[in-house]
Design a protein around this motif. Structure first.
Motif, PDB file in Angstrom:
ATOM      1  N   LYS A 185     -45.561  63.152 -37.991  1.00  0.00           N
ATOM      2  CA  LYS A 185     -44.466  61.994 -37.886  1.00  0.00           C
ATOM      3  C   LYS A 185     -44.860  60.840 -38.846  1.00  0.00           C
ATOM      4  O   LYS A 185     -46.285  60.824 -38.915  1.00  0.00           O
ATOM      5  N   PRO A 186     -44.175  60.163 -39.632  1.00  0.00           N
ATOM      6  CA  PRO A 186     -44.372  58.990 -40.341  1.00  0.00           C
ATOM      7  C   PRO A 186     -45.047  57.900 -39.692  1.00  0.00           C
ATOM      8  O   PRO A 186     -44.646  57.679 -38.184  1.00  0.00           O
ATOM      9  N   LEU A 187     -45.856  57.060 -39.825  1.00  0.00           N
ATOM     10  CA  LEU A 187     -46.623  55.981 -39.273  1.00  0.00           C
ATOM     11  C   LEU A 187     -45.477  54.962 -38.987  1.00  0.00           C
ATOM     12  O   LEU A 187     -44.439  54.673 -39.717  1.00  0.00           O
ATOM     13  N   PRO A 188     -45.513  54.253 -37.879  1.00  0.00           N
ATOM     14  CA  PRO A 188     -44.513  53.143 -37.679  1.00  0.00           C
ATOM     15  C   PRO A 188     -44.729  52.065 -38.664  1.00  0.00           C
ATOM     16  O   PRO A 188     -45.870  51.680 -39.049  1.00  0.00           O
ATOM     17  N   ALA A 189     -43.319  51.600 -38.892  1.00  0.00           N
ATOM     18  CA  ALA A 189     -43.276  50.327 -39.757  1.00  0.00           C
ATOM     19  C   ALA A 189     -43.790  49.210 -39.301  1.00  0.00           C
ATOM     20  O   ALA A 189     -43.860  48.280 -40.054  1.00  0.00           O
ATOM     21  N   HIS A 190     -43.605  49.152 -38.022  1.00  0.00           N
ATOM     22  CA  HIS A 190     -43.742  47.692 -37.374  1.00  0.00           C
ATOM     23  C   HIS A 190     -44.897  47.912 -36.242  1.00  0.00           C
ATOM     24  O   HIS A 190     -44.982  48.895 -35.413  1.00  0.00           O
ATOM     25  N   PRO A 191     -45.688  46.965 -36.011  1.00  0.00           N
ATOM     26  CA  PRO A 191     -46.512  47.021 -35.153  1.00  0.00           C
ATOM     27  C   PRO A 191     -45.891  46.767 -33.699  1.00  0.00           C
ATOM     28  O   PRO A 191     -44.671  46.487 -33.456  1.00  0.00           O
ATOM     29  N   MET A 228     -57.052  52.574 -29.160  1.00  0.00           N
ATOM     30  CA  MET A 228     -56.167  53.492 -28.912  1.00  0.00           C
ATOM     31  C   MET A 228     -55.082  53.843 -29.871  1.00  0.00           C
ATOM     32  O   MET A 228     -54.727  54.877 -30.144  1.00  0.00           O
ATOM     33  N   ARG A 229     -54.733  52.587 -30.267  1.00  0.00           N
ATOM     34  CA  ARG A 229     -53.679  52.560 -31.336  1.00  0.00           C
ATOM     35  C   ARG A 229     -53.935  53.404 -32.740  1.00  0.00           C
ATOM     36  O   ARG A 229     -53.268  54.043 -33.194  1.00  0.00           O
ATOM     37  N   LEU A 230     -55.232  53.292 -33.108  1.00  0.00           N
ATOM     38  CA  LEU A 230     -55.891  53.773 -34.199  1.00  0.00           C
ATOM     39  C   LEU A 230     -55.911  55.357 -33.968  1.00  0.00           C
ATOM     40  O   LEU A 230     -55.621  56.295 -34.799  1.00  0.00           O
ATOM     41  N   ALA A 231     -56.323  55.724 -32.653  1.00  0.00           N
ATOM     42  CA  ALA A 231     -56.770  57.124 -32.477  1.00  0.00           C
ATOM     43  C   ALA A 231     -55.325  57.804 -32.258  1.00  0.00           C
ATOM     44  O   ALA A 231     -55.078  58.870 -32.945  1.00  0.00           O
ATOM     45  N   ILE A 232     -54.269  57.197 -31.785  1.00  0.00           N
ATOM     46  CA  ILE A 232     -52.838  57.659 -31.831  1.00  0.00           C
ATOM     47  C   ILE A 232     -52.394  57.941 -33.119  1.00  0.00           C
ATOM     48  O   ILE A 232     -51.865  58.873 -33.703  1.00  0.00           O
ATOM     49  N   ALA A 233     -52.501  56.663 -34.130  1.00  0.00           N
ATOM     50  CA  ALA A 233     -52.195  56.943 -35.533  1.00  0.00           C
ATOM     51  C   ALA A 233     -52.929  58.271 -36.001  1.00  0.00           C
ATOM     52  O   ALA A 233     -52.302  58.981 -37.041  1.00  0.00           O
ATOM     53  N   LEU A 234     -54.254  58.163 -35.839  1.00  0.00           N
ATOM     54  CA  LEU A 234     -55.100  59.536 -36.655  1.00  0.00           C
ATOM     55  C   LEU A 234     -54.427  60.700 -36.203  1.00  0.00           C
ATOM     56  O   LEU A 234     -54.368  61.733 -36.821  1.00  0.00           O
ATOM     57  N   LEU A 235     -54.188  60.717 -34.701  1.00  0.00           N
ATOM     58  CA  LEU A 235     -53.615  62.022 -34.414  1.00  0.00           C
ATOM     59  C   LEU A 235     -52.493  62.334 -34.862  1.00  0.00           C
ATOM     60  O   LEU A 235     -52.149  63.703 -35.366  1.00  0.00           O
ATOM     61  N   ASP A 236     -51.620  61.177 -35.157  1.00  0.00           N
ATOM     62  CA  ASP A 236     -50.254  61.720 -35.904  1.00  0.00           C
ATOM     63  C   ASP A 236     -50.263  62.043 -37.302  1.00  0.00           C
ATOM     64  O   ASP A 236     -49.526  62.969 -37.699  1.00  0.00           O
ATOM     65  N   THR A 237     -51.371  61.706 -37.790  1.00  0.00           N
ATOM     66  CA  THR A 237     -51.739  62.074 -39.225  1.00  0.00           C
ATOM     67  C   THR A 237     -52.425  63.510 -39.397  1.00  0.00           C
ATOM     68  O   THR A 237     -52.697  63.684 -40.637  1.00  0.00           O
ATOM     69  N   GLY A 238     -52.754  64.070 -38.319  1.00  0.00           N
ATOM     70  CA  GLY A 238     -53.729  65.325 -38.507  1.00  0.00           C
ATOM     71  C   GLY A 238     -55.073  65.150 -38.223  1.00  0.00           C
ATOM     72  O   GLY A 238     -55.744  66.330 -38.374  1.00  0.00           O
ATOM     73  N   VAL A 239     -55.664  64.281 -37.630  1.00  0.00           N
ATOM     74  CA  VAL A 239     -57.035  63.803 -37.539  1.00  0.00           C
ATOM     75  C   VAL A 239     -57.229  64.233 -36.165  1.00  0.00           C
ATOM     76  O   VAL A 239     -56.871  63.472 -35.284  1.00  0.00           O
ATOM     77  N   ARG A 264     -66.397  53.734 -33.627  1.00  0.00           N
ATOM     78  CA  ARG A 264     -67.343  54.487 -32.788  1.00  0.00           C
ATOM     79  C   ARG A 264     -66.489  54.733 -31.586  1.00  0.00           C
ATOM     80  O   ARG A 264     -66.219  55.969 -30.966  1.00  0.00           O
ATOM     81  N   LEU A 265     -65.590  53.708 -31.115  1.00  0.00           N
ATOM     82  CA  LEU A 265     -64.826  53.970 -29.717  1.00  0.00           C
ATOM     83  C   LEU A 265     -63.621  54.831 -30.133  1.00  0.00           C
ATOM     84  O   LEU A 265     -63.113  55.702 -29.387  1.00  0.00           O
ATOM     85  N   VAL A 266     -63.073  54.707 -31.543  1.00  0.00           N
ATOM     86  CA  VAL A 266     -62.080  55.728 -31.777  1.00  0.00           C
ATOM     87  C   VAL A 266     -62.479  57.209 -31.801  1.00  0.00           C
ATOM     88  O   VAL A 266     -61.807  57.902 -31.297  1.00  0.00           O
ATOM     89  N   ARG A 267     -63.775  57.419 -32.425  1.00  0.00           N
ATOM     90  CA  ARG A 267     -64.241  58.648 -32.372  1.00  0.00           C
ATOM     91  C   ARG A 267     -64.459  59.266 -31.008  1.00  0.00           C
ATOM     92  O   ARG A 267     -64.192  60.382 -30.708  1.00  0.00           O
ATOM     93  N   ALA A 268     -64.993  58.151 -30.080  1.00  0.00           N
ATOM     94  CA  ALA A 268     -64.973  58.729 -28.861  1.00  0.00           C
ATOM     95  C   ALA A 268     -63.868  59.117 -28.106  1.00  0.00           C
ATOM     96  O   ALA A 268     -63.640  60.158 -27.437  1.00  0.00           O
ATOM     97  N   LEU A 269     -62.806  58.649 -28.236  1.00  0.00           N
ATOM     98  CA  LEU A 269     -61.291  58.860 -27.904  1.00  0.00           C
ATOM     99  C   LEU A 269     -60.928  59.997 -28.573  1.00  0.00           C
ATOM    100  O   LEU A 269     -60.240  60.804 -27.491  1.00  0.00           O
ATOM    101  N   LEU A 270     -61.184  60.275 -29.614  1.00  0.00           N
ATOM    102  CA  LEU A 270     -61.017  61.781 -30.330  1.00  0.00           C
ATOM    103  C   LEU A 270     -61.629  62.815 -29.749  1.00  0.00           C
ATOM    104  O   LEU A 270     -61.014  64.012 -29.448  1.00  0.00           O
ATOM    105  N   TYR A 271     -62.659  62.548 -29.342  1.00  0.00           N
ATOM    106  CA  TYR A 271     -63.554  63.445 -28.838  1.00  0.00           C
ATOM    107  C   TYR A 271     -63.279  63.870 -27.293  1.00  0.00           C
ATOM    108  O   TYR A 271     -63.237  65.019 -27.141  1.00  0.00           O
ATOM    109  N   ASP A 272     -62.864  62.950 -26.531  1.00  0.00           N
ATOM    110  CA  ASP A 272     -62.142  63.004 -25.415  1.00  0.00           C
ATOM    111  C   ASP A 272     -60.982  63.815 -25.477  1.00  0.00           C
ATOM    112  O   ASP A 272     -60.659  64.488 -24.509  1.00  0.00           O
ATOM    113  N   HIS A 273     -60.242  63.530 -26.463  1.00  0.00           N
ATOM    114  CA  HIS A 273     -58.824  64.560 -26.454  1.00  0.00           C
ATOM    115  C   HIS A 273     -58.933  66.057 -26.673  1.00  0.00           C
ATOM    116  O   HIS A 273     -58.427  66.573 -26.396  1.00  0.00           O
ATOM    117  N   CYS A 274     -60.135  66.254 -27.287  1.00  0.00           N
ATOM    118  CA  CYS A 274     -60.234  67.788 -27.578  1.00  0.00           C
ATOM    119  C   CYS A 274     -60.732  68.548 -26.571  1.00  0.00           C
ATOM    120  O   CYS A 274     -61.063  68.153 -25.623  1.00  0.00           O
TER     121      CYS A 274
END
Length: 90
Positions: free
Chosen positions: A9-15, A40-51, A80-90
């Protein structure tokens, strides 16, 4: 065999709209709360881009994503917190 196509999905244009926090908390609690929201916002955006994995998200990728979605550059601690959230997701 064909390679799988990743559809993102494209990234949101507005915060996202911000809500005021309750008064009376110690400063550290506000800082921690805001850091977790940003992560959390960054982790969601990364997940949306395939990371999907922490090893796919070095600091420079997280910071580039922050710039893309209009979030201030995250600190090393937030990265580091973003990576921890990505780790928890898997």
């Amino acid at each position: 065999m064909t390679a799988a196509t990743l559809i993102t999905k494209p990234l949101p244009a507005h915060p996202l709209p911000k809500k005021p926090l309750p008064a009376g908390w110690p400063r550290e609690r506000y800082e921690s709360h805001n850091r977790r929201l940003k992560a959390m916002r960054l982790a969601i955006a990364l997940l949306d881009t395939g990371v999907y994995r922490p090893e796919q998200a070095p600091n420079r990728t997280i910071r580039r994503t922050a710039a893309d979605i209009g979030v201030h550059t995250p600190s090393d601690t937030t990265c580091r917190l973003v990576r921890a959230l990505l780790y928890d997701h898997c």
